[in-house]
Design a protein around this motif. Sequence first.
Motif, PDB file in Angstrom:
ATOM      1  N   SER A 139      40.606  21.842   0.324  1.00 14.65           N
ATOM      2  CA  SER A 139      40.828  20.412   0.072  1.00 14.65           C
ATOM      3  C   SER A 139      41.765  19.756   1.079  1.00 14.65           C
ATOM      4  O   SER A 139      42.033  18.561   0.964  1.00 14.65           O
ATOM      5  N   GLU A 140      42.271  20.497   2.046  1.00 21.46           N
ATOM      6  CA  GLU A 140      43.175  19.946   3.064  1.00 21.46           C
ATOM      7  C   GLU A 140      42.572  20.198   4.439  1.00 21.46           C
ATOM      8  O   GLU A 140      42.340  21.349   4.820  1.00 21.46           O
ATOM      9  N   PHE A 141      42.324  19.122   5.187  1.00 21.27           N
ATOM     10  CA  PHE A 141      41.656  19.244   6.476  1.00 21.27           C
ATOM     11  C   PHE A 141      42.378  18.455   7.567  1.00 21.27           C
ATOM     12  O   PHE A 141      41.760  17.960   8.512  1.00 21.27           O
ATOM     13  N   GLY A 142      43.691  18.347   7.419  1.00 22.39           N
ATOM     14  CA  GLY A 142      44.484  17.678   8.444  1.00 22.39           C
ATOM     15  C   GLY A 142      44.676  18.578   9.657  1.00 22.39           C
ATOM     16  O   GLY A 142      43.874  19.474   9.928  1.00 22.39           O
ATOM     17  N   ASN A 143      45.737  18.353  10.377  1.00 21.84           N
ATOM     18  CA  ASN A 143      46.007  19.125  11.593  1.00 21.84           C
ATOM     19  C   ASN A 143      46.579  20.493  11.205  1.00 21.84           C
ATOM     20  O   ASN A 143      47.773  20.746  11.312  1.00 21.84           O
ATOM     21  N   ILE A 144      45.692  21.385  10.755  1.00 25.97           N
ATOM     22  CA  ILE A 144      46.068  22.704  10.252  1.00 25.97           C
ATOM     23  C   ILE A 144      45.756  23.742  11.324  1.00 25.97           C
ATOM     24  O   ILE A 144      44.630  23.798  11.841  1.00 25.97           O
ATOM     25  N   SER A 145      46.730  24.551  11.655  1.00 25.54           N
ATOM     26  CA  SER A 145      46.562  25.522  12.741  1.00 25.54           C
ATOM     27  C   SER A 145      45.582  26.619  12.339  1.00 25.54           C
ATOM     28  O   SER A 145      45.321  26.861  11.156  1.00 25.54           O
ATOM     29  N   ALA A 146      45.065  27.312  13.369  1.00 25.86           N
ATOM     30  CA  ALA A 146      44.136  28.419  13.115  1.00 25.86           C
ATOM     31  C   ALA A 146      44.795  29.504  12.280  1.00 25.86           C
ATOM     32  O   ALA A 146      44.171  30.086  11.386  1.00 25.86           O
ATOM     33  N   PHE A 193      40.688   8.658   0.385  1.00 24.50           N
ATOM     34  CA  PHE A 193      42.054   8.278   0.031  1.00 24.50           C
ATOM     35  C   PHE A 193      42.942   8.125   1.269  1.00 24.50           C
ATOM     36  O   PHE A 193      44.159   8.296   1.200  1.00 24.50           O
ATOM     37  N   ASN A 194      42.300   7.851   2.393  1.00 25.05           N
ATOM     38  CA  ASN A 194      42.987   7.588   3.660  1.00 25.05           C
ATOM     39  C   ASN A 194      43.791   8.776   4.176  1.00 25.05           C
ATOM     40  O   ASN A 194      44.764   8.611   4.909  1.00 25.05           O
ATOM     41  N   ARG A 195      43.380   9.961   3.827  1.00 26.59           N
ATOM     42  CA  ARG A 195      43.969  11.157   4.433  1.00 26.59           C
ATOM     43  C   ARG A 195      43.256  11.413   5.762  1.00 26.59           C
ATOM     44  O   ARG A 195      42.033  11.245   5.867  1.00 26.59           O
ATOM     45  N   GLU A 196      43.982  11.855   6.762  1.00 28.07           N
ATOM     46  CA  GLU A 196      43.363  12.123   8.055  1.00 28.07           C
ATOM     47  C   GLU A 196      42.674  13.483   8.029  1.00 28.07           C
ATOM     48  O   GLU A 196      43.260  14.482   7.625  1.00 28.07           O
ATOM     49  N   ILE A 197      41.419  13.491   8.474  1.00 26.69           N
ATOM     50  CA  ILE A 197      40.598  14.695   8.513  1.00 26.69           C
ATOM     51  C   ILE A 197      40.298  15.020   9.975  1.00 26.69           C
ATOM     52  O   ILE A 197      39.902  14.134  10.744  1.00 26.69           O
ATOM     53  N   TYR A 198      40.477  16.276  10.349  1.00 26.13           N
ATOM     54  CA  TYR A 198      40.219  16.717  11.721  1.00 26.13           C
ATOM     55  C   TYR A 198      38.934  17.543  11.760  1.00 26.13           C
ATOM     56  O   TYR A 198      38.789  18.517  11.007  1.00 26.13           O
ATOM     57  N   PHE A 199      38.037  17.158  12.651  1.00 25.69           N
ATOM     58  CA  PHE A 199      36.800  17.915  12.833  1.00 25.69           C
ATOM     59  C   PHE A 199      37.112  19.370  13.178  1.00 25.69           C
ATOM     60  O   PHE A 199      36.476  20.294  12.649  1.00 25.69           O
ATOM     61  N   GLU A 200      38.081  19.589  14.040  1.00 23.85           N
ATOM     62  CA  GLU A 200      38.432  20.943  14.460  1.00 23.85           C
ATOM     63  C   GLU A 200      38.846  21.812  13.267  1.00 23.85           C
ATOM     64  O   GLU A 200      38.530  23.001  13.214  1.00 23.85           O
ATOM     65  N   THR A 201      39.541  21.216  12.309  1.00 18.25           N
ATOM     66  CA  THR A 201      39.966  21.972  11.131  1.00 18.25           C
ATOM     67  C   THR A 201      38.779  22.353  10.269  1.00 18.25           C
ATOM     68  O   THR A 201      38.657  23.506   9.827  1.00 18.25           O
ATOM     69  N   VAL A 202      37.887  21.400  10.013  1.00 14.77           N
ATOM     70  CA  VAL A 202      36.694  21.688   9.216  1.00 14.77           C
ATOM     71  C   VAL A 202      35.852  22.761   9.894  1.00 14.77           C
ATOM     72  O   VAL A 202      35.450  23.751   9.277  1.00 14.77           O
TER      73      VAL A 202
END
Length: 584
Positions: A139-146, A193-202
């Motif tokens: 449920s979290e797809f922000g700027n999350i490291s590998a 809900f205006n959370r930032e989603i990163y394609f790289e994270t998904v």
Amino acid sequence: MKRNRLLIIGQLAILIFLGSCNSDDEVLEMPVEEGTDQTYREVLDFTKDKARYNPGEEVTFSVNGTHQNTMVRYKYLGEVVAEENLSSHTWTWTPPSEDFRGYMVELVKTTGGEETVLGTVGVDVSSDWTRFPRYGFLSEFGNISAGERVDVLNNLKDYHINGLQYYDWHSKHHIPLPTDDSGNPADSWADLFNREIYFETVEGYVESAKERNMASMFYNLLFGAWHPEEGDGFEEEWLIFNDRTHNSVNKHGLGDLGDILITDPSNEEWQNYIFDEAEVVYSNLDFAGWHLDQLGNRGTVYDYNGYQVALPEAYQDFLIELNEEFPDKKMVLNAVDQFGQKKILNSPVDFAYTEVWSRYQYQDLVQVIKENYEYSDGELNTVLAAYMNYNSQEGNFNTPSVLMADAVIFAFGGAHLELGEHMLSSEYFPNTKLSMTSELSEKLKEYYDFQVAYQNLLRDGGTFNMPAVSTIGEDVTVNNWPPVFSQTAAVGKQLSDKQVVHLLNFDGLSTLQWRDDSKIQTAPKVKEGFELVIETAQVPSKVWFASPDVDGGASHELEFTSTGNKVTVQVPYLEYWSMIVLEN
């Protein structure tokens, strides 16, 4: 009564020197308080490398130390299929080639003729994860490291989660993956809900999950449009309405965020539109399929031309067309509080999924599982989205309520959507208002090991029955399901050559409502060494016992006596859930 010698339920605390596999072992004897939780804890941290294995695929195991006189014992439904000495921190095993099987792997140490289980792990050998779905979420797809992503997936892998729902990963419902003018996916976007989603994270999650044989399912409504704009190609004629004159659009309101506009799932133009958007998703992200959502009963609704729309039939039409469009992709549709489930499960979905709302008792959860099995002609297993301690706003999950709910769900062949980056407490999956204690986390791993190891008894056919059971003595009262306060509920299941008897302990519980909103549920009273009498049509050749609450779910053969049509066995331990298997 004398306890089964094989069951070491906390009497021994093992002091392990992990530095060398040749070091001597020291055993410290500890006092035992009768009738209390003798919680099993793994001495060796025993893990494997994937959530699921294809037939012929090698399993890599690891432990954080070794012990003298310890065997690795591989079992299928209580029978040893192979064993070897534990001599290394890592090793491999290739299971038998049969498809759709669950195995229990035990680390068993022998000291002075006594066996102690130092660790267990389940192994699922299945070519198709939806046969025995164990569903989790992200449920979290922000700027999350590998590295952070790997930690999340490794944790879920240890619970054998073989499918992941990617919740609110998308942009607009009608344009889930935004692209630029060249058709390339955007680097990032805002979710509902205006959370930032990163394609790289998904993308990183999808690829890393695949390496662990965990399938990734993208979440989206089958009939929603979010703030359609000129240029989106969206048409008002695709919507459903609350009136025949298309003046009142059927909407799902989200307060200040606006409304989701509801489309007609059976409208062919809408299907073509959203299928094209699904193709954009599949072309850029290696999702295994689509987790479709609905919004429950919308009341009486009409299409643009004033004709009434029967949503369950519209769902079925949509799903049939979706399967035609993407025959190699998985799909599942949430039946919100069972709305439309009969039509859904007569569509080509891959498993049953129900978000539970108005079913409050433990027996209600079971009824949903049974309904789904009936609606799918006995073909599909069920995942329940059942949110524990729902109204509690802070602190920890209540361990007894979670374990009792899972014991009931698992014993009846279901699975529980509850694990992701955190444990799930509400329908908004990013909500982290409640936390798991380390005790709950450890105990749940034993429950998931148990579900995997014995999936061929729990989730692979058979017929539920009501065997005549009784106990000798006054300490334990056993009656058939449904549950009654202060008693143990017996749940029978007949398979071709086995009679299974599940014992679910409701003695000591404070409520029979599974959700336990106020976290008042109490732990059941532990029972040990009591005699159970089971009426049976024939004398069994073997009787064995296993429980997720003791010895990590390892199986133990039991002595029994037979008089006429009655078999008497001594049940070594009952906390939340124990299983007795009579083999013909």
